[in-house]
Design a protein around this motif. Structure first.
Motif, PDB file in Angstrom:
ATOM      1  N   VAL A  43       0.961  -1.184   0.250  1.00 21.56           N
ATOM      2  CA  VAL A  43      -0.152  -0.100   0.017  1.00 21.56           C
ATOM      3  C   VAL A  43       1.105   1.029  -0.228  1.00 21.56           C
ATOM      4  N   ILE A  44       1.708   1.076   1.076  1.00 18.88           N
ATOM      5  CA  ILE A  44       2.979   2.332   0.531  1.00 18.88           C
ATOM      6  C   ILE A  44       3.539   2.727  -0.586  1.00 18.88           C
ATOM      7  N   SER A  60       2.648   2.586  -3.424  1.00 16.04           N
ATOM      8  CA  SER A  60       1.779   2.713  -4.584  1.00 16.04           C
ATOM      9  C   SER A  60       1.001   4.287  -4.112  1.00 16.04           C
ATOM     10  N   ALA A  61       0.875   3.612  -2.470  1.00 20.66           N
ATOM     11  CA  ALA A  61       0.150   5.674  -2.053  1.00 20.66           C
ATOM     12  C   ALA A  61       1.143   6.548  -2.492  1.00 20.66           C
ATOM     13  N   GLN A  62       3.073   6.244  -2.397  1.00 25.18           N
ATOM     14  CA  GLN A  62       3.566   7.216  -2.414  1.00 25.18           C
ATOM     15  C   GLN A  62       4.208   7.542  -4.164  1.00 25.18           C
ATOM     16  N   LYS A  63       4.039   6.392  -4.638  1.00 26.94           N
ATOM     17  CA  LYS A  63       4.034   7.227  -5.963  1.00 26.94           C
ATOM     18  C   LYS A  63       2.967   7.525  -6.924  1.00 26.94           C
ATOM     19  N   ILE A  64       2.102   7.877  -6.009  1.00 25.08           N
ATOM     20  CA  ILE A  64       0.963   8.511  -6.786  1.00 25.08           C
ATOM     21  C   ILE A  64       1.163   9.564  -6.706  1.00 25.08           C
ATOM     22  N   ARG A  65       2.305  10.500  -4.972  1.00 19.31           N
ATOM     23  CA  ARG A  65       2.541  11.542  -4.519  1.00 19.31           C
ATOM     24  C   ARG A  65       3.402  12.085  -5.940  1.00 19.31           C
ATOM     25  N   GLY A  66       4.526  11.025  -6.460  1.00 13.91           N
ATOM     26  CA  GLY A  66       5.259  11.148  -7.424  1.00 13.91           C
ATOM     27  C   GLY A  66       6.875  11.244  -7.334  1.00 13.91           C
ATOM     28  N   VAL A  67       6.789  10.003  -6.025  1.00 10.29           N
ATOM     29  CA  VAL A  67       8.017   9.546  -5.269  1.00 10.29           C
ATOM     30  C   VAL A  67       8.304   8.313  -6.853  1.00 10.29           C
ATOM     31  N   GLY A  68      10.267   8.461  -6.840  1.00 11.12           N
ATOM     32  CA  GLY A  68      10.742   8.124  -7.660  1.00 11.12           C
ATOM     33  C   GLY A  68      10.651   8.697  -9.445  1.00 11.12           C
ATOM     34  N   LYS A  69      10.078  10.040  -8.880  1.00 11.82           N
ATOM     35  CA  LYS A  69      10.214  10.406 -10.476  1.00 11.82           C
ATOM     36  C   LYS A  69      11.823  10.778 -10.570  1.00 11.82           C
ATOM     37  N   ASN A 112      13.533   8.632  -0.607  1.00 13.94           N
ATOM     38  CA  ASN A 112      12.918   7.413  -0.928  1.00 13.94           C
ATOM     39  C   ASN A 112      12.939   6.047   0.165  1.00 13.94           C
ATOM     40  N   ARG A 129      11.513   7.751   2.492  1.00 14.46           N
ATOM     41  CA  ARG A 129      10.596   8.082   2.762  1.00 14.46           C
ATOM     42  C   ARG A 129       9.310   6.588   3.315  1.00 14.46           C
TER      43      ARG A 129
END
Lengths: 256, 579
Positions: free
Chosen positions: A168-169, A171-180, A190, A193
């Motif tokens: 869950v964490i 995908s939740a953080q990916k949506i915030r843009g983590v990993g960009k 990251n 995070r």
């Protein structure tokens, strides 16, 4: 490997044998593989273990290979290294400028076989032993205080929960843009995070868990009762003897 | 009668904390009582519950003053093990309190620790599991159960110690309405038929208030009010509302009517009582204004459109069956259904967390089949259930502008353009968090965390917001706060999609509803007409808002649902003449 290396619910001879006897069996196998330093006996021990898995534990060939393939890969690397490094006398053939000796080949096969056998044995033990039975036999038969034996067990209970939360964490953080944002430093950031929420959740949960356990009388007395009882069965004892007998005989045979 | 639990002037301060959680608190709980404790979040309810069985201060250490007696024994000078057989405490997080892999072991855990004879434990296991309706689950794994089932196992696992008193500390917070109601019913049975003393801490109290003998109201470490539910609600409802505590909708209505001069023989706290009090006094005006808050527009105003969506989990379970619906721009849609009905799986498709097949999901009229999560985050803001899972920065300010930092690719130590700083400040001011901008997001209160996570997800200016159960476990004040924020965003033209179980909030704030049941969409329409669809309500185990139930029992022939207090008040044109 993580999927293969856990208890497989099934009914088989080895599933019904108590964990302590299986520990004895593991000890036998470990002694046996250290008795020999040449390939043929090692191969025979491995075959015996492998057949035990298939016949007595009813584990499928595919499952076993999946369980030990990482070890096999590692084994191949180890094997090649041994072949090159261990000195020998009888020259078999040469690859380029490398001389391959019969003795080093034999020794390398034996050492590698030893590793793979021990690994396979522990795989079989884990796959056929219900963790709760392992804990109970540790306390009931080996008299290890239940507080220690249980801590391991409780950790097992939370593995699936943590796995879910980690997903869950992610995908939740990916949506915030983590990993960009790229670069080593961002990667380190990251990691932090990701760990923070997981850790915060775990710490909070552990506190509640500790509280409930205390409230349920955990550790209130030095011992406790058990609804499950681990007992040695006749066929288990037979299985133990079937392995212990030859092992003892072979020890004397080798050492005297 | 002797109190079973008695606290005298108890003050408690946790280690490493400055202010005390319990302040000179005194209370008595009598044998066989059913007591409800309410209070705003952070008022000390959980700490109070934990003093009853000695976890505070024996395990959770701190400075304790005062006197606590349980069964005439001094808790402060007693070992925990001597108390656990008297008090069974069930917590909010089902995952944290079940520490065994199998159900059977969980129920056996406490009596095993207390050295009960194994044969006796066997009997207790089957008895306790039967009591909570979980017989046959002995050899199931705990982590595979649903939330409601886990809590039932949690209750069984304390019942097996045969405690005289049961305490449920917000144990239904993570459950859906049906599971919650099941737990309430169970507690009623345990209280009435088995004579247990029951203490419950609850925030959603519509379905429990009328079952209890006594209500204790807590605020800031003290008991501020107590009495029968009638007394507390009739005399101090304004205090409760001000505190930010949920009050039964029926009582809220009754208070309004009382202020208008209506006289009650008995102040109503349940739908049945209200119906009895109001029948004959309340007649129907045909012109009830509709709650439909928006006009339907035509044309290309579709924000999200889903066509014939199917989904199977990797293990083969069907999660979605031919789901079709459309969400218009600027609407406020809520997705309802029991846990496991496919709500979350559905919204995961909208966001591309589960990539949908080609042509099945259109967002802003564009097929999203090939787009990844990162690309989708430009169009949709997705707010997860647990705000902490989405936190990525060390300060509230950095948290709210993180999306912009990533978008403009500005490194951590690079200076931010004034434009971004301004945007961040504006956003924080909108959610009243500006003065907390340098704090760590993890130390905010529950409600503040949620608001921050909504705002931070929205910083890129997306037009669509998806919220997954944003009000779970929140008190009235912070839930209302959050919904007001959603409403504000809707007024700015954004489309709001919210998964929730909170039917009262849905009725008050949302326009449309989508109801999921076993992977199928069984309702798509306005919230108002939903409550006329009895079979949908039944299938999806939706619990009708009390107001709607009341109006149905008062005016059985009326063909529209009345779902808010305002509507109900307008249903009578001649209030004054009757009075």
């Amino acid at each position: 490997m993580s999927i293969a290396f856990q208890y497989q619910e099934n009914k088989s001879f080895l599933h019904s044998v108590d964990p302590v006897t299986k520990l004895v069996w593991m000890a036998c196998v470990s002694i046996l593989v250290f008795l020999y330093e040449s390939a043929i006996p090692q191969l025979m021990i491995f075959l015996a273990v492998f057949l035990t898995a298939i016949i007595f534990a009813r584990l499928s060939f595919l499952f076993l290979i999946r369980g030990i393939w990482i070890m096999l890969l590692f084994g191949v690397g180890f094997f090649v290294l041994q072949v090159i490094l261990v000195p020998g006398e009888t020259l078999l053939f040469n690859v380029g400028f490398l001389n391959i000796y019969q003795e080093s080949l034999d020794f390398a096969l034996a050492i590698t076989g030893r590793l793979v056998t021990i690994f396979t044995t522990s795989l079989i033990f884990v796959a056929t032993s219900d963790p709760r039975d392992v804990v109970i036999s540790l306390t009931q038969k080996l008299k290890i205080p239940y507080k220690y034996a249980y801590s391991l067990f409780i950790a097992l209970r939370f593995v699936p929960t943590l796995e879910q939360e980690a997903k869950v964490i992610e995908s939740a953080q990916k949506i915030r843009g983590v990993g960009k944002q790229k670069g080593l430093r961002n990667k380190m950031e990251n990691l932090k995070r990701f760990t923070m929420p997981l850790l915060m959740g775990a710490v909070r949960r552990v506190r509640v868990t500790a509280n409930t356990m205390e409230a349920k009388g955990y550790g209130a007395f030095p011992d406790r009762t058990y609804i499950r009882k681990i007992s040695f069965s006749a066929k288990g004892i037979l299985f133990g003897i079937a392995w212990c007998g030859p092992t003892i005989y072979l020890i004397f045979n080798r050492l005297l | 009668m002797n109190p079973i639990i008695q606290l005298k002037d108890v003050t408690f301060t946790y280690e490493d904390e400055d202010s005390s959680v319990l302040k000179n608190l005194s209370l008595e709980i009598y044998e066989g009582e059913f007591v409800l404790i309410v209070g705003p979040s952070g008022c000390g309810k959980t700490t109070l519950c934990q003093t009853f069985n000695g976890i505070v201060p024996n395990v959770m250490e701190g400075e304790m003053a005062g006197d606590i007696q349980v069964n005439n024994k001094d808790v402060l000078h007693l070992d925990l093990k001597d108390l656990s057989t008297k008090i069974g405490l069930v917590f909010q997080d089902p995952d944290a309190q079940l520490c065994n892999i199998y159900v059977e072991d969980e129920v056996a855990f406490a009596p095993e620790n207390l050295r009960v004879d194994p044969d006796e434990i066997r009997q207790r296991i089957s008895h306790c599991l039967k009591l909570v309706g979980m017989e046959g689950f002995e050899n199931r794994k705990v982590h595979e159960l649903s939330g409601g089932q886990k809590q039932k196992v949690g209750i069984a696992s304390v019942l097996s110690m045969q405690p005289s008193t049961l305490i449920l500390d917000n144990a239904t917070a993570n459950l859906d309405p049906q599971a919650t109601k099941d737990i309430f019913m169970l507690m009623q049975v345990l209280h009435k038929e088995y004579g247990h003393t029951v203490i419950m801490v609850e925030s959603k109290i519509d379905d429990i208030m009328h079952l209890v003998d006594r209500v204790l109201v807590m605020d800031d470490g003290r008991i501020v009010e107590q009495g029968t539910p009638q007394e507390v609600l009739e005399n101090s409802m304004d205090v409760l509302s001000e505190m930010g505590v949920w009050v039964p909708e029926v009582s809220e209505l009754a208070l309004e009517l009382k202020q208008k001069g209506l006289h009650f023989n008995k102040f109503p706290i349940s739908v049945e009582e209200a119906a009895e009090e109001l029948s004959g006094k309340w007649s129907l005006n045909k012109f009830i204004p509709s709650t439909m808050k928006k006009q339907k527009k035509s044309g290309d105003t579709s924000a999200i459109s889903v066509k014939g969506l199917h989904y199977k989990y990797p293990n083969g379970t069907v999660a979605l069956k031919n789901v079709n619906f459309e969400v218009e721009k600027g609407s406020f849609v809520t997705i309802l259904g029991t846990n496991g009905s496919g709500k979350t799986t559905l919204v995961k498709h909208l966001m591309g967390i589960i990539p949908p097949p080609k042509g099945k999901v259109l967002v802003n009229n564009k097929d999203i089949a090939k787009r990844d999560l990162l690309a989708m985050s430009d169009e949709i803001a997705y707010v997860f259930q647990n705000p902490e899972h989405q936190f990525v920065a060390d300060t509230v300010f950095e948290e709210v502008i993180y999306g912009l930092r990533v978008k403009e690719n500005i490194d951590r130590d690079e200076e931010l353009p004034q434009e971004i700083v301004d945007k961040g400040i504006d956003a924080l001011k909108q959610i009243q968090l500006y003065d907390q901008k340098d704090r760590n997001p993890f130390v905010l209160s529950g409600g503040e965390k949620r608001r921050l996570s909504v705002m931070a997800s929205l910083i890129l200016g997306q037009d669509i917001v998806i919220l997954d159960e944003p009000t779970t476990g929140q008190d009235y004040k912070s839930a209302t706060h959050l919904l007001q924020l959603c409403k504000d965003l809707q007024e700015q033209g954004k489309t709001i999609i919210m998964i929730t179980h909170d039917i009262r909030l849905v009725c008050k704030w949302a326009d449309d509803a989508i109801v999921m049941h076993q992977g199928e969409l069984i309702y798509d329409g306005s919230v108002e007409s939903l409550f006329m669809e009895e079979d949908v309500l039944k299938k999806a185990s939706l619990i009708e808002p009390p107001i709607s139930k009341l109006s149905k029992s008062l005016f059985p022939s009326y063909d529209k649902a009345v779902i808010t207090i305002d509507q109900f008040l307008q249903s009578e044109e001649r209030v004054k003449q009757i009075l």
